[in-house]
Design a protein around this motif. Structure first.
Motif, PDB file in Angstrom:
ATOM      1  N   GLN A   1      62.092  48.881  74.244  1.00 20.56           N
ATOM      2  CA  GLN A   1      62.351  47.787  73.240  1.00 20.56           C
ATOM      3  C   GLN A   1      63.247  48.271  72.214  1.00 20.56           C
ATOM      4  O   GLN A   1      64.049  47.789  71.594  1.00 20.56           O
ATOM      5  N   MET A   2      62.887  49.304  71.614  1.00 20.09           N
ATOM      6  CA  MET A   2      63.422  49.995  70.444  1.00 20.09           C
ATOM      7  C   MET A   2      64.914  50.342  70.711  1.00 20.09           C
ATOM      8  O   MET A   2      65.829  50.163  70.054  1.00 20.09           O
ATOM      9  N   ARG A   3      65.279  50.853  72.031  1.00 21.31           N
ATOM     10  CA  ARG A   3      66.655  51.395  72.390  1.00 21.31           C
ATOM     11  C   ARG A   3      67.583  49.994  72.746  1.00 21.31           C
ATOM     12  O   ARG A   3      68.662  50.159  72.334  1.00 21.31           O
ATOM     13  N   ALA A   4      67.017  48.935  73.216  1.00 23.60           N
ATOM     14  CA  ALA A   4      67.590  47.818  73.437  1.00 23.60           C
ATOM     15  C   ALA A   4      68.034  47.137  72.073  1.00 23.60           C
ATOM     16  O   ALA A   4      69.253  46.618  71.969  1.00 23.60           O
ATOM     17  N   ARG A   5      67.313  47.436  71.112  1.00 27.50           N
ATOM     18  CA  ARG A   5      67.420  46.530  69.714  1.00 27.50           C
ATOM     19  C   ARG A   5      68.605  47.157  69.175  1.00 27.50           C
ATOM     20  O   ARG A   5      69.321  46.656  68.199  1.00 27.50           O
TER      21      ARG A   5
ATOM     22  N   LEU B   1      71.333  45.760  66.636  1.00 27.75           N
ATOM     23  CA  LEU B   1      70.984  45.909  65.148  1.00 27.75           C
ATOM     24  C   LEU B   1      71.652  45.038  64.267  1.00 27.75           C
ATOM     25  O   LEU B   1      72.945  45.387  63.966  1.00 27.75           O
TER      26      LEU B   1
ATOM     27  N   ASP C   1      58.142  48.997  64.760  1.00 33.87           N
ATOM     28  CA  ASP C   1      58.028  49.818  66.202  1.00 33.87           C
ATOM     29  C   ASP C   1      58.225  51.288  66.281  1.00 33.87           C
ATOM     30  O   ASP C   1      57.465  52.093  66.863  1.00 33.87           O
TER      31      ASP C   1
ATOM     32  N   ALA D   1      61.783  45.304  62.046  1.00 34.54           N
ATOM     33  CA  ALA D   1      61.147  45.454  63.300  1.00 34.54           C
ATOM     34  C   ALA D   1      61.215  46.657  63.930  1.00 34.54           C
ATOM     35  O   ALA D   1      60.258  47.372  64.319  1.00 34.54           O
ATOM     36  N   GLN D   2      62.332  47.360  63.878  1.00 36.60           N
ATOM     37  CA  GLN D   2      62.608  48.665  64.523  1.00 36.60           C
ATOM     38  C   GLN D   2      61.675  49.831  63.766  1.00 36.60           C
ATOM     39  O   GLN D   2      61.193  50.376  64.307  1.00 36.60           O
TER      40      GLN D   2
ATOM     41  N   ALA E   1      65.840  42.556  61.826  1.00 36.16           N
ATOM     42  CA  ALA E   1      65.825  43.262  63.116  1.00 36.16           C
ATOM     43  C   ALA E   1      65.392  44.731  62.594  1.00 36.16           C
ATOM     44  O   ALA E   1      64.802  45.631  63.311  1.00 36.16           O
TER      45      ALA E   1
END
Length: 329
Positions: free
Chosen positions: A75-79, A83, A95, A91-92, A88
């Motif tokens: 999820q972190m890598r996709a965001r 970014l 996480d 949230a990063q 955003a």
């Protein structure tokens, strides 16, 4: 002889094979001593294997944590690719803080599994040598007993694919273990590189923060490169001296970050972050973290090396895309 004995106690892979071959090359008169040393090493390793396997009885819990961690990491890598400042980034950060806690729970599991895999690989070499030189090899470390030991260890490890792959290859059921191994190898290399570069506390702190984030993302940490440190320091110092704040230097031959890196002997420049106003390396990391472009530089998969230069409240991060120097040493 002392070096050969020490090798039998700690070496692995080709280093262990070479030590055994060197001992055997000394002639038949040395075989009793070699047999004794092999017996001692095999006994000590068997005790370590049983102890390490016993420490992995909570593997089921580790798998549950690893599953949750993998989902959060994805999820972190996709965001990162999309970014934007504000929600955003918030949230990063949330996480990341959660993922970092999960990773800390996994580190003891990865460490034990890596040790188990290492010892199993060592044991096959030691056993081959033992069966070639011992007069009655089955009286100790017989095949039946060894198979029972191996079965206990494989069950704890969760895989019989324990042969260590080359650096950078993280596949199969032990992918997390091999990634952990490579992160620790980079960490050890960086400790020496930091000494050579004479990194200041803030510079070292900033690199550590970047690499902790990358490891949580599943990206290999960046290697400290003295040339990039010099380029980064030079830019921070020049900005202070000439009173400007920009990636573009007014000095002929030093205009771009790639120019400045080449002047220090680094030919594969990849990116640069600059900052004004941070007091510590940790503070600088979080300011860059909250800026999408700078954030993506710190989390770029194709960057291999880093140099950080602090001058007062001015900071420069230089990123390199060249091959890792540690692999050539």
């Amino acid at each position: 002889m002392a070096k050969l004995r020490a090798a039998l106690q700690s070496a692995e892979g080709s280093a262990l094979s070479e030590a055994i071959a060197a001992w055997r090359a000394r002639g038949d008169t040395e075989l009793p001593a070699l047999t004794s040393a092999l017996r001692h090493a095999l006994t000590a390793d068997a005790n370590k294997l049983d102890k390490t396997a016993a420490g992995l009885k909570v593997a089921q819990q580790g798998e549950q944590i690893e599953s949750a961690f993998a989902a959060l990491r994805a999820q972190m890598r996709a965001r990162i690719a999309v970014l934007a400042q504000g929600a955003a980034v918030d949230a990063q950060r949330a996480d990341y803080e959660q993922a970092a806690k999960l990773l800390q729970q996994l580190v003891p599991v990865y460490s034990r599994k890596h040790e188990l895999a290492r010892l199993l690989g060592r044991r096959s070499l030691l056993l081959d040598a033992w069966r070639q030189v011992a007069r009655h090899p089955e009286t100790q470390f017989g095949e039946a007993a060894e198979e029972r030991l191996r079965a206990r260890c494989v069950a704890a490890l969760g895989s019989d694919e324990y042969a260590a792959p080359p650096f950078g290859q993280h596949e199969g059921p032990l992918a997390g273990v091999w990634f952990y191994r490579d992160c620790r190898a980079i960490e050890a290399y960086n400790a020496e590189a930091a000494r050579k570069a004479e990194l200041a506390r803030g510079e070292l702190e900033n690199i550590a923060a970047v690499n902790a984030y990358r490891e949580t993302l599943g990206l290999l940490p960046l290697e400290i490169d003295v040339r990039l440190v010099k380029a980064a320091r030079g830019h921070s110092q020049e900005m202070a001296r000439l009173g400007y704040f920009s990636h573009d230097s007014p000095t002929a031959g030093r205009s771009t970050f790639t120019d400045r890196m080449r002047l220090e002997g680094y030919q594969a420049g990849g990116g640069e972050n600059i900052l004004q106003g941070a007091q510590t390396g940790q503070q600088a990391f979080w300011i860059w973290f909250e800026s999408p472009g700078h954030h993506r530089n710190m989390a770029a998969a194709d960057f291999q090396s880093i140099g950080v230069g602090q001058h007062g409240e001015l900071w420069t991060q230089n990123f390199g895309m060249g091959e890792r120097a540690m692999l050539g040493e």
